[in-house]
Design a protein around this motif. Structure first.
Motif, PDB file in Angstrom:
ATOM      1  N   ASN A 163       4.290  -2.016  -0.486  1.00 44.92           N
ATOM      2  CA  ASN A 163       3.532  -1.171  -1.401  1.00 44.92           C
ATOM      3  C   ASN A 163       3.640   0.292  -0.991  1.00 44.92           C
ATOM      4  O   ASN A 163       3.411   0.629   0.173  1.00 44.92           O
ATOM      5  CB  ASN A 163       2.065  -1.607  -1.408  1.00 44.92           C
ATOM      6  CG  ASN A 163       1.931  -3.103  -1.646  1.00 44.92           C
ATOM      7  OD1 ASN A 163       2.093  -3.573  -2.764  1.00 44.92           O
ATOM      8  ND2 ASN A 163       1.674  -3.855  -0.582  1.00 44.92           N
ATOM      9  N   VAL A 164       3.985   1.111  -1.952  1.00 47.07           N
ATOM     10  CA  VAL A 164       4.140   2.548  -1.700  1.00 47.07           C
ATOM     11  C   VAL A 164       3.120   3.280  -2.562  1.00 47.07           C
ATOM     12  O   VAL A 164       3.138   3.157  -3.793  1.00 47.07           O
ATOM     13  CB  VAL A 164       5.562   3.032  -2.040  1.00 47.07           C
ATOM     14  CG1 VAL A 164       5.709   4.516  -1.715  1.00 47.07           C
ATOM     15  CG2 VAL A 164       6.600   2.216  -1.293  1.00 47.07           C
ATOM     16  N   ALA A 206       7.601   0.237   4.013  1.00 50.39           N
ATOM     17  CA  ALA A 206       6.663  -0.719   3.403  1.00 50.39           C
ATOM     18  C   ALA A 206       7.338  -2.072   3.218  1.00 50.39           C
ATOM     19  O   ALA A 206       8.483  -2.148   2.768  1.00 50.39           O
ATOM     20  CB  ALA A 206       6.178  -0.186   2.061  1.00 50.39           C
ATOM     21  N   GLY A 207       6.631  -3.132   3.568  1.00 47.46           N
ATOM     22  CA  GLY A 207       7.122  -4.491   3.356  1.00 47.46           C
ATOM     23  C   GLY A 207       7.698  -5.101   4.612  1.00 47.46           C
ATOM     24  O   GLY A 207       8.725  -4.643   5.111  1.00 47.46           O
ATOM     25  N   ARG A 208       6.994  -6.122   5.147  1.00 45.98           N
ATOM     26  CA  ARG A 208       7.447  -6.782   6.379  1.00 45.98           C
ATOM     27  C   ARG A 208       8.086  -8.111   6.019  1.00 45.98           C
ATOM     28  O   ARG A 208       7.436  -8.994   5.440  1.00 45.98           O
ATOM     29  CB  ARG A 208       6.253  -6.998   7.314  1.00 45.98           C
ATOM     30  CG  ARG A 208       5.579  -5.690   7.731  1.00 45.98           C
ATOM     31  CD  ARG A 208       4.210  -5.923   8.335  1.00 45.98           C
ATOM     32  NE  ARG A 208       3.300  -6.548   7.374  1.00 45.98           N
ATOM     33  CZ  ARG A 208       2.045  -6.907   7.646  1.00 45.98           C
ATOM     34  NH1 ARG A 208       1.559  -6.725   8.859  1.00 45.98           N
ATOM     35  NH2 ARG A 208       1.289  -7.460   6.726  1.00 45.98           N
ATOM     36  N   ARG A 209       9.366  -8.241   6.314  1.00 42.92           N
ATOM     37  CA  ARG A 209      10.106  -9.446   5.940  1.00 42.92           C
ATOM     38  C   ARG A 209       9.477 -10.658   6.618  1.00 42.92           C
ATOM     39  O   ARG A 209       9.204 -10.651   7.820  1.00 42.92           O
ATOM     40  CB  ARG A 209      11.574  -9.307   6.354  1.00 42.92           C
ATOM     41  CG  ARG A 209      12.465 -10.378   5.756  1.00 42.92           C
ATOM     42  CD  ARG A 209      13.923 -10.005   5.885  1.00 42.92           C
ATOM     43  NE  ARG A 209      14.756 -10.915   5.118  1.00 42.92           N
ATOM     44  CZ  ARG A 209      16.057 -10.770   4.929  1.00 42.92           C
ATOM     45  NH1 ARG A 209      16.669  -9.727   5.447  1.00 42.92           N
ATOM     46  NH2 ARG A 209      16.753 -11.640   4.225  1.00 42.92           N
ATOM     47  N   ALA A 215       5.222  -1.777   7.762  1.00 40.22           N
ATOM     48  CA  ALA A 215       3.827  -2.009   7.393  1.00 40.22           C
ATOM     49  C   ALA A 215       3.790  -2.691   6.035  1.00 40.22           C
ATOM     50  O   ALA A 215       4.803  -2.765   5.337  1.00 40.22           O
ATOM     51  CB  ALA A 215       3.081  -0.683   7.343  1.00 40.22           C
ATOM     52  N   ARG A 216       2.611  -3.180   5.659  1.00 41.11           N
ATOM     53  CA  ARG A 216       2.481  -3.744   4.309  1.00 41.11           C
ATOM     54  C   ARG A 216       2.531  -2.623   3.274  1.00 41.11           C
ATOM     55  O   ARG A 216       3.076  -2.780   2.187  1.00 41.11           O
ATOM     56  CB  ARG A 216       1.154  -4.510   4.192  1.00 41.11           C
ATOM     57  CG  ARG A 216       0.906  -5.089   2.799  1.00 41.11           C
ATOM     58  CD  ARG A 216      -0.270  -6.043   2.792  1.00 41.11           C
ATOM     59  NE  ARG A 216       0.062  -7.229   3.594  1.00 41.11           N
ATOM     60  CZ  ARG A 216      -0.815  -8.165   3.948  1.00 41.11           C
ATOM     61  NH1 ARG A 216      -2.095  -8.036   3.618  1.00 41.11           N
ATOM     62  NH2 ARG A 216      -0.439  -9.202   4.655  1.00 41.11           N
ATOM     63  N   THR A 217       1.981  -1.470   3.650  1.00 44.09           N
ATOM     64  CA  THR A 217       1.860  -0.357   2.705  1.00 44.09           C
ATOM     65  C   THR A 217       2.185   0.957   3.407  1.00 44.09           C
ATOM     66  O   THR A 217       1.855   1.148   4.575  1.00 44.09           O
ATOM     67  CB  THR A 217       0.421  -0.279   2.152  1.00 44.09           C
ATOM     68  OG1 THR A 217       0.114  -1.503   1.489  1.00 44.09           O
ATOM     69  CG2 THR A 217       0.249   0.884   1.177  1.00 44.09           C
ATOM     70  N   THR A 218       2.843   1.851   2.668  1.00 43.60           N
ATOM     71  CA  THR A 218       2.955   3.239   3.128  1.00 43.60           C
ATOM     72  C   THR A 218       2.249   4.122   2.113  1.00 43.60           C
ATOM     73  O   THR A 218       2.394   3.928   0.900  1.00 43.60           O
ATOM     74  CB  THR A 218       4.418   3.700   3.280  1.00 43.60           C
ATOM     75  OG1 THR A 218       5.089   3.569   2.026  1.00 43.60           O
ATOM     76  CG2 THR A 218       5.143   2.908   4.326  1.00 43.60           C
ATOM     77  N   LEU A 247       9.701  -3.290  -3.442  1.00 45.15           N
ATOM     78  CA  LEU A 247       8.647  -2.275  -3.386  1.00 45.15           C
ATOM     79  C   LEU A 247       7.879  -2.201  -4.702  1.00 45.15           C
ATOM     80  O   LEU A 247       8.462  -2.274  -5.784  1.00 45.15           O
ATOM     81  CB  LEU A 247       9.251  -0.906  -3.078  1.00 45.15           C
ATOM     82  CG  LEU A 247       9.949  -0.731  -1.726  1.00 45.15           C
ATOM     83  CD1 LEU A 247      10.474   0.693  -1.589  1.00 45.15           C
ATOM     84  CD2 LEU A 247       9.025  -1.072  -0.580  1.00 45.15           C
ATOM     85  N   GLU A 248       6.564  -2.051  -4.572  1.00 43.54           N
ATOM     86  CA  GLU A 248       5.692  -1.776  -5.715  1.00 43.54           C
ATOM     87  C   GLU A 248       5.105  -0.384  -5.499  1.00 43.54           C
ATOM     88  O   GLU A 248       4.605  -0.077  -4.414  1.00 43.54           O
ATOM     89  CB  GLU A 248       4.563  -2.800  -5.816  1.00 43.54           C
ATOM     90  CG  GLU A 248       5.000  -4.176  -6.300  1.00 43.54           C
ATOM     91  CD  GLU A 248       5.367  -4.199  -7.780  1.00 43.54           C
ATOM     92  OE1 GLU A 248       4.888  -3.307  -8.517  1.00 43.54           O
ATOM     93  OE2 GLU A 248       6.142  -5.078  -8.196  1.00 43.54           O
ATOM     94  N   PHE A 249       5.182   0.444  -6.535  1.00 44.91           N
ATOM     95  CA  PHE A 249       4.695   1.815  -6.405  1.00 44.91           C
ATOM     96  C   PHE A 249       3.325   1.964  -7.062  1.00 44.91           C
ATOM     97  O   PHE A 249       3.090   1.476  -8.175  1.00 44.91           O
ATOM     98  CB  PHE A 249       5.686   2.791  -7.050  1.00 44.91           C
ATOM     99  CG  PHE A 249       6.983   2.888  -6.299  1.00 44.91           C
ATOM    100  CD1 PHE A 249       7.136   3.786  -5.248  1.00 44.91           C
ATOM    101  CD2 PHE A 249       8.057   2.063  -6.628  1.00 44.91           C
ATOM    102  CE1 PHE A 249       8.331   3.872  -4.541  1.00 44.91           C
ATOM    103  CE2 PHE A 249       9.251   2.148  -5.934  1.00 44.91           C
ATOM    104  CZ  PHE A 249       9.386   3.047  -4.884  1.00 44.91           C
TER     105      PHE A 249
END
Length: 890
Positions: A402-403, A392-395, A361-364, A196-198
């Motif tokens: 991304n959060v 967030a983040g689809r394997r 999802a890609r992002t929340t 995750l990237e915040f």
């Protein structure tokens, strides 16, 4: 049997925690797999299924929600074949003898109720393992008890595979399952295959929230020192709260940074609906996606023409949708399907989506970091935040998840940083005994066995840990008490009590003597003060007091006195010890008026300050006067006159002191020490007793609740001693918030005469919560329904009284206002017509109807109720169970 070839089943490299879990399962252990959302926990459940199929065994796969069970049914049918997968929910049974049986956890618990301790019931024959998916639902107030019961009642021969999101006390959960079920291994991983990237969003854009080391806030986000305001306008502007970025602005930032598709969390249904309208001028999809969306949406609407709503369809064509409990479930299913295909670019959702179906999802985007609850406004918990962030983040599709957290007038960088770096919350127990639990356990277990099961709850385990220091302290106090008992064993308790009584009497008489002496002193001092005004210089005085701190009265000669109106006299005296003293009248204890010396010309030292308490050594001249004074004094100490009542009190005190001196207790040791030990022993008895009572109450709270429910059931004619009566057996077959209430109603016969549509409405009244005050419905229930519900009031009143007496807080619903909807739907009113007669959201109407179908579906299986009501219930279900109430399973 040879092990499965993992490379054949899973043609990709497995993560270390997955390999560890598989090894533990192959070693015959149960497992608790605790890992972040989206990390691949489900694979371990799938391995369990592959292994069972290879051995010819069965696996139960349990989920907390019916929607999750339906989703797993679809997934497993595709993965393992339709013929190998079955489904059991409250009102649905599909291929129930299949080797892979998906069910809600509640259904699994109900199966176990009929299984004696340590045995495998007929419904569990051939079952190798039970997968408890979303095990962290033990935290859920409504469903948590079901999870704990499932673990406690499950036969030890069956492996448990508990799949949980990250919780702080996964080791405690594992230890508990080991204690109540069998050897269990914790498989813990905090590794995210898609890290995750915040980000933090404000009016200037989206920026990384953390620094490069992920340990602190991004330096560029830290607020700079505010310049000093130069005039009032500046000052007022600087005090204003920061604004939140608009939704169109945030979406444009996500689109520019290629961070779509996104789930945009907003904590209200109306907020989600408004957000959809706020971006009405934005289109987030390309022409090819528009064409696919149009084809799929139009196909859905052609099959379900009543499902489309203005404001939802147009925006879905543009790749924008809302998702919350108020939306029609069928429409939500379409949104989920299109989102999974990447055709919907943003879903505005309440937090229920985070706890429900799998929809990464890609992002929340988390629009606010606080929420309104029944107890007021509060910051999100770490687990609530992680649940949403974890979407967030689809394997296999994204390199990072991304959060995005946003600036609001009330939360900013500080709160975002705290939640982004906080660990998960611990799992707590929601274990609560119910009427159904009591009635079902007593059918297959003795009362001691039932107690053993109740005391195996996770709540009891946590309470035991919590009470461990208290238990240790009680042990220490008990050891101290035992030591005192040994020390006081030879002491006569009567003598101790006697000595203590005399000592207390002596203490009181001494206090009284002190009071009398003080009163005498005040009288004497008043008389002395008056006498001193006329006392000539050279008179012999005896001094002792505040300013003359001597052990016995000191003789002295009055040399000089200063009398000021309204102030105590200041006396200058020469003591018999050849020392000058400055005193007051309060320091004079006796005046010897018969003796007076010539002191003419005798002067004090020049450096002596005439202030009470001051003093100075005399010289050779004063020594002659002091020596002369010595010859005039009587031998021995001065004995002050004592009044008769003081003398009598002195004698009383002396008599008591003599009794203590001669008391036989002195032969057994120091009485003061012995009494101290006796007092400590009494204190310990009280302290230990109090602590043990509180310990037992805290430790046995759930069992006491269980016993209270037994008493209510007995008084409601549902138990004879500990054996369920026909009424009790009827209540035991019901699932709900208050099984006894529904059971008593069904057995009363008051609903037997109702037509199917009226029965449906009446049953809805028993299981529907009181609506919000602003809820309205234009359909009134029929007279027959109202009369039937009115006839139940005496049953309800009696149950209320019993529950109040035994401090049981289970709901006893009897809701008139909404049930007209049920009746009209059963009579064939169209969906659009139904919705136009209430301000309830469509999702709420569906939920109300489904809850009614669920309770009706139980009636045919309830023993001892009339055949008429069972037939009417079946007919009512047929009348209610049509689109959009019924659920498509594939």
């Amino acid at each position: 049997m040879s092990k499965l070839n993992l490379a054949t089943i899973f043609p990709f490299d497995l993560d270390e925690f997955q390999l560890q879990a598989i090894a533990a399962l192959d070693a015959g252990k149960s497992v608790v797999v605790c890992a972040p959302t989206g990390s691949g926990k489900t694979l371990i459940g799938e391995y369990t299924i592959y292994r069972a199929l290879a051995r010819g065994g069965r696996v139960f796969y349990t989920t907390p929600l019916k929607a999750l069970s339906n989703q797993k049914l679809r997934d497993f049918r595709q993965q393992f074949g339709v013929e190998n997968v079955g489904l059991l929910t409250g009102d649905t049974s599909v291929n129930r003898d299949a080797p892979i049986l998906v069910m809600t956890t509640e259904i699994f618990r109900n199966m176990l109720y009929g299984t004696p301790i340590g045995q495998v019931g007929t419904s569990l024959v051939g079952v190798e393992a039970v997968v408890l998916d979303e095990c962290h639902y033990m935290n859920d107030q409504q469903r948590g008890t079901v999870w704990e019961e499932s673990v406690i009642y499950c036969p030890p021969k069956i492996q448990l595979v508990a799949l949980s999101a990250t919780v702080a006390n996964s080791d405690q959960l594992t230890d508990w399952i080991t204690t109540v079920h069998g050897e269990t291994q914790l498989i813990y991983s905090n590794f995210r295959p898609v890290p995750l990237e915040f980000y933090f969003g404000n009016l200037n854009g989206l920026f990384p929230l953390l620094d490069s080391k992920k340990r602190d806030v991004n330096p560029s986000l830290k607020q700079k020192r505010t310049r000093k305001p130069t005039h009032r306008g500046d000052s007022e502007r600087l005090r204003q709260r920061p604004d939140a970025p608009s939704i169109p602005f945030v979406l444009s930032q996500l689109q520019q940074k290629n961070l779509l598709p996104a789930i945009y969390f907003i904590f209200s249904r109306r907020g989600c609906d408004r957000a959809v309208q706020d971006v009405v001028n934005m289109s987030l999809v390309n022409p090819q996606e528009v064409a696919i969306l149009k084809e799929r949406i139009d196909d859905f609407l052609a099959k379900n023409p009543e499902a489309g709503r203005a404001g939802q369809v147009e925006q879905l064509y543009r790749g924008v949708a809302a998702h919350h409990a108020g939306i029609l479930p069928a429409w939500k299913g379409l949104v989920e399907e299109l989102f999974g295909l990447g055709l919907v670019k943003v879903v505005f959702a309440t937090e229920t989506l985070a706890a429900g179906i799998n929809m990464p999802a890609r992002t929340t985007v988390i629009s606010t970091l606080s929420k309104r609850t029944d107890r007021g406004h509060r910051l999100l918990t770490a687990s609530e935040f992680l649940q949403m962030a974890g979407r967030a983040g689809r394997r296999g599709m994204d390199t990072t998840g991304n959060v995005v957290t946003l600036q609001t007038p009330f939360e900013g960088i500080k709160e975002a940083f705290y939640l982004a770096t906080a660990g998960a919350d611990p799992l707590v127990s929601q274990f609560t005994p119910s009427y159904g639990m009591v009635l079902n356990l007593l059918q297959t277990h003795t009362l001691p066995q039932a107690k053993e099961l109740v005391e195996q709850s996770f709540a009891q385990y946590l309470a035991t840990l919590h009470l461990k220091p208290q238990k240790q302290y009680i042990s220490e106090l008990t050891a101290e008490l035992a030591k005192l008992d040994i020390q006081l064993a030879a002491v006569n308790p009567g003598q101790l009590a006697s000595y203590e009584k005399i000592a207390a009497h002596l203490k009181e008489e001494r206090r009284l003597l002190k009071v009398l002496q003080q009163q005498d002193l005040e009288v004497r001092q008043q008389a002395i003060a008056t006498h001193l005004e006329a006392t000539p210089l050279g008179t012999v005085l005896f001094l002792k007091g505040k300013h003359i701190p001597v052990p016995t009265p000191l003789a002295g000669v009055l040399i000089h006195k200063t009398l000021l109106r309204g102030q105590p006299a200041i006396l200058l005296c020469l003591g018999v010890n050849n020392r000058w003293y400055v005193a007051t009248a309060a320091d004079v204890v006796q005046i010897n008026s018969q003796q007076c010396l010539r002191v003419d010309g005798l002067l004090p030292p020049e450096d002596l300050i005439l202030k009470p308490g001051q003093g100075k050594k005399g010289d050779e001249v004063t020594k002659r006067v002091a020596d002369l004074l010595t010859t005039l004094l009587p031998t021995g100490e001065l004995v002050l006159e004592v009044t008769p009542h003081v003398q009598a009190q002195i004698e009383k005190v002396a008599d008591l002191e003599a009794k203590l001196q001669e008391h036989p207790l002195k032969q057994q040791g120091d009485p003061v020490n012995l009494i101290k030990r006796q007092k400590r022993r009494s204190e310990l008895h009280l302290d230990i007793s109090d602590r043990q009572a509180k310990f037992r109450k805290y430790q046995g709270q759930h069992w006491q609740d269980f016993l209270n429910l037994i008493e209510i059931l007995r008084e409601s004619d549902c138990l004879t001693d500990l054996t369920p009566t026909p009424k009790g057996l009827a209540a035991s077959a019901i699932r709900g918030d208050n099984e006894l209430w529904v059971g008593l109603v069904l057995m009363s016969g008051e609903l037997d005469h109702l037509e199917p549509q009226d029965l449906a409405a009446a049953m809805a009244a028993l299981v529907t919560e009181t609506p919000r005050p602003d809820t309205w419905v234009n359909y009134a229930p029929s007279d027959s329904v109202v009369e039937a519900l009115y006839s139940l009031r005496h049953i309800r009143r009696q149950l209320f009284q019993l529950q109040n007496r035994y401090k049981v807080a289970l709901p006893i619903w009897l809701e008139y206002d909404l049930v007209g909807i049920i009746q009209q739907w059963a009579l064939g009113v169209s969906w659009l017509e139904l919705c136009s007669h209430t301000n309830l959201d469509e999702g709420d109407i569906v939920r109300l109807l489904r809850r009614t179908v669920d309770i009706l579906s139980q009636i045919p299986h309830v023993p001892h109720v009339s055949g008429q009501i069972q037939r009417n219930a079946i007919e009512a279900i047929k009348m209610l169970d049509r689109f959009p109430v019924n659920e498509a399973l594939a």
